[in-house]
Design a protein around this motif. Structure first.
Motif, mmCIF file in Angstrom:
data_model
loop_
_atom_site.group_PDB
_atom_site.id
_atom_site.type_symbol
_atom_site.label_atom_id
_atom_site.label_comp_id
_atom_site.label_asym_id
_atom_site.label_seq_id
_atom_site.Cartn_x
_atom_site.Cartn_y
_atom_site.Cartn_z
ATOM 1 N N HIS A 129 -13.284 7.628 -5.033
ATOM 2 C CA HIS A 129 -14.686 7.521 -5.399
ATOM 3 C C HIS A 129 -15.126 8.602 -6.376
ATOM 4 C CE1 HIS A 129 -18.284 5.268 -4.685
ATOM 5 N NE2 HIS A 129 -17.554 4.518 -3.883
ATOM 6 N N GLU A 159 -17.291 -3.154 -5.963
ATOM 7 C CA GLU A 159 -17.128 -2.331 -4.775
ATOM 8 C C GLU A 159 -17.651 -0.905 -4.967
ATOM 9 O OE1 GLU A 159 -13.378 -1.488 -1.921
ATOM 10 O OE2 GLU A 159 -13.307 -3.331 -3.093
ATOM 11 N N VAL A 160 -17.500 -0.364 -6.178
ATOM 12 C CA VAL A 160 -17.998 0.996 -6.404
ATOM 13 C C VAL A 160 -19.446 0.988 -6.919
ATOM 14 C CG1 VAL A 160 -15.691 1.957 -6.807
ATOM 15 C CG2 VAL A 160 -17.061 1.256 -8.773
ATOM 16 N N THR A 208 0.819 -1.208 0.000
ATOM 17 C CA THR A 208 0.000 0.000 0.000
ATOM 18 C C THR A 208 0.855 1.261 0.000
ATOM 19 O OG1 THR A 208 -1.618 -1.197 1.290
ATOM 20 C CG2 THR A 208 -1.864 1.185 1.218
ATOM 21 N N VAL A 214 -13.342 -4.586 -8.084
ATOM 22 C CA VAL A 214 -13.398 -3.146 -7.771
ATOM 23 C C VAL A 214 -14.696 -2.539 -8.325
ATOM 24 C CG1 VAL A 214 -12.252 -0.903 -7.948
ATOM 25 C CG2 VAL A 214 -10.869 -2.971 -7.790
ATOM 26 N N LEU A 270 -14.009 7.880 -9.774
ATOM 27 C CA LEU A 270 -14.723 6.739 -10.337
ATOM 28 C C LEU A 270 -16.195 7.054 -10.614
ATOM 29 C CD1 LEU A 270 -13.030 3.976 -8.200
ATOM 30 C CD2 LEU A 270 -12.620 4.495 -10.595
ATOM 31 N N VAL A 314 -9.682 2.866 -2.509
ATOM 32 C CA VAL A 314 -10.838 2.861 -3.404
ATOM 33 C C VAL A 314 -11.779 3.987 -2.997
ATOM 34 C CG1 VAL A 314 -12.808 1.525 -4.246
ATOM 35 C CG2 VAL A 314 -10.655 0.378 -3.772
ATOM 36 N N HIS A 342 -9.198 -0.825 0.771
ATOM 37 C CA HIS A 342 -10.526 -0.201 0.730
ATOM 38 C C HIS A 342 -10.482 1.317 0.807
ATOM 39 C CE1 HIS A 342 -13.238 -3.663 0.911
ATOM 40 N NE2 HIS A 342 -12.110 -4.248 1.249
ATOM 41 N N LEU A 388 -6.598 -3.852 -3.834
ATOM 42 C CA LEU A 388 -6.549 -2.408 -3.616
ATOM 43 C C LEU A 388 -7.161 -2.139 -2.242
ATOM 44 C CD1 LEU A 388 -5.675 -0.057 -5.469
ATOM 45 C CD2 LEU A 388 -8.052 0.282 -6.006
ATOM 46 N N PHE A 390 -7.027 -0.093 -12.119
ATOM 47 C CA PHE A 390 -7.268 -0.841 -10.890
ATOM 48 C C PHE A 390 -6.104 -1.810 -10.661
ATOM 49 C CE2 PHE A 390 -12.093 -0.584 -11.917
ATOM 50 C CZ PHE A 390 -12.074 0.764 -11.641
#
Ligand SMILES: Nc1nc2c(ncn2[C@@H]2O[C@H](COP(=O)(O)OP(=O)(O)OP(=O)(O)O)[C@@H](O)[C@H]2O)c(=O)[nH]1
Ligand SMILES: [Mg+2]
Length: 424
Positions: A274, A310-311, A112, A307, A277, A270, A267, A265, A261
């Protein structure tokens, strides 16, 4: 510490690095060498690799992540190669990082932190900058002590944080919390402005390019639109969203390119992206670009789908685009991808192969959504006729006395306003 954060001051450029991977029994292999991706990430940050260490573990050691014997081996490897940084291909907890640094006597960072360092180097727009700064600040908060140790080591200090250092860390912690609040607020403001912009653009059909980092998204965007977006054989070359007009044979659509991506990744990363995205969430069609020449292409597709889920974009209409076919010999990976995703396009953004077919296919998708209308209205209603000509495709037009008969195809979003002009 004032405006700049400690991570801003740390530079990993030109540092020799040792990479460490631990594989658990259920880990899905990702490519031939589990450290290939970490090596590409480290090189993207400007480091060079002087050693690699692997271990198969039954469980994660809560104190040092890898086993005790392996820690000793890594320490010797660092001594031999004079490595300055040891990078773990996993997320380390602050206490693990501490224990490892004590035993290995080098800076220990995790995947990370490495990704954040690359983001920090490549960031260009204000929005991306704020997003990266927020992710960094949240990462730094529990790790301030380690970061100070890193900084002292880089400046040739002894690496020990003494009493004055401890007081400094307390002050930094307070400043960092304030900064997080400020950045969140700024991001919220930028996000609000962006939503308005995105809504304003809703006149045209929106296509968003998504995909794993380095899949060739920006190269494809350039090849399709003639735009000069930055591309590079590095991970995370693009961090912000660019949108431009893409002229299909009979339609104009908007095409957006955005941040790539990567698997696992974190959280919070991400979450901080946002707003970027957002574009993906508003798209009418996603082009999921895949580097089909990569041995881990299938795993990359899965990571991207993770991902997207997730979004909240997993239900978007998506077209799989297998890129870099110029580099795919006779690889089973491509056949496997074809079987998994029967609806796909094979392209090479570099040579231009398949781009025409891609444009035709996207045009088909645009037209699929169109509604056919067959209307008769007063020939005096020039406004409606002009509207249909501008936003639709006229199939037939006949004048009879003072009436006009029109057959046309129109996208659902224009149907309502057109119908209102007809009745009103
Ligand atoms: N051989 C080959 N190389 C390609 C093709 N498309 C892109 N590349 C190369 O792949 C590398 C990455 O391309 P980019 O367009 O920057 O990739 P991206 O997906 O935008 O990457 P990020 O923005 O870093 O996530 C560059 O070196 C490109 O020249 C292709 O069709 N064939
Ligand atoms: Mg890019």
């Amino acid at each position: 510490m004032t405006e700049r954060t400690i991570l801003d001051q740390l530079s990993y450029k030109e540092l020799p690095a040792v990479l460490v991977s631990a594989t658990l029994p259920d880990d899905v292999p990702f490519g031939d060498d589990p450290l290939d991706e970490l090596a590409a990430l480290a090189e993207s940050a400007g480091m060079y690799i002087v050693g690699k260490a692997y271990q198969n573990v039954e469980h994660i050691n809560p104190r040092t992540y890898i086993g005790k014997g392996k820690v000793g081996e890594v320490a010797r490897l660092v001594e031999e190669t004079e490595a300055a940084v040891v990078i773990f291909d996993h997320e380390l907890r602050p206490n693990q990082q501490n224990a490892l640094e004590d035993e290995i006597k080098a800076n220990v960072i995790d995947r990370t932190e490495l990704i954040l360092a690359i983001f920090n180097q490549n960031v260009r727009t204000r929005q991306a900058k704020v997003q990266v700064q927020l992710a960094q600040a949240e990462y730094e908060l529990p790790r301030l002590k380690n970061l100070w140790t890193h900084l002292e080591r880089q400046r040739g200090g002894l690496g020990a944080v003494g009493g004055a250092g401890e007081r400094q860390i307390e002050t930094d912690r307070r400043l960092l919390r304030k900064r997080i609040t400020k950045l969140k607020k700024e991001l919220f403001e930028i996000g609000k402005r962006r939503v308005i912009e995105v809504e304003r653009r809703h006149e045209l059909f929106q296509v968003s390019i998504v995909g794993y980092t380095n899949a060739g998204k920006s190269t494809l965007m350039n090849a399709l639109t003639g735009e000069g977006v930055f591309t590079e054989d590095k991970l995370f070359a693009t961090l912000d969203t660019r949108t431009c007009v893409w002229k299909l044979p009979d339609h104009k659509v908007l095409l957006s390119d955005t941040v790539g991506f990567i698997r696992d990744l974190p959280h919070r990363l991400v979450a901080s992206f946002h707003a970027t995205l957002e574009e993906v969430l508003h798209a009418d069609l996603l082009l999921h670009v895949v580097d089909a020449s990569h041995p881990a292409a299938v795993e990359m597709v899965e990571a991207v789908n993770g991902v997207l889920k997730e979004v909240g974009a997993e239900d978007r209409r998506t077209l799989m685009v297998f890129n870099k076919v110029d580099r795919v010999g006779d690889q089973p990976t491509l056949t496997h991808l074809h079987n998994l995703f029967p609806e796909h396009m094979d392209v090479s953004a570099r040579t231009g192969v398949g781009l025409r077919e891609l444009a035709d296919k996207v045009q088909e998708v645009v037209e699929e959504r169109e509604t056919a209308l067959d209307w008769t209205f007063s020939a005096g209603n020039g406004k409606l006729l002009a509207y249909l000509q501008q936003h639709g495709k006229i199939l037939n037009l006949e004048y009879e006395d003072s009436q006009v008969h029109v057959k046309a195809l129109i996208e659902p979003r224009y149907y309502g306003p057109a119908a209102a002009m007809k009745d009103g």
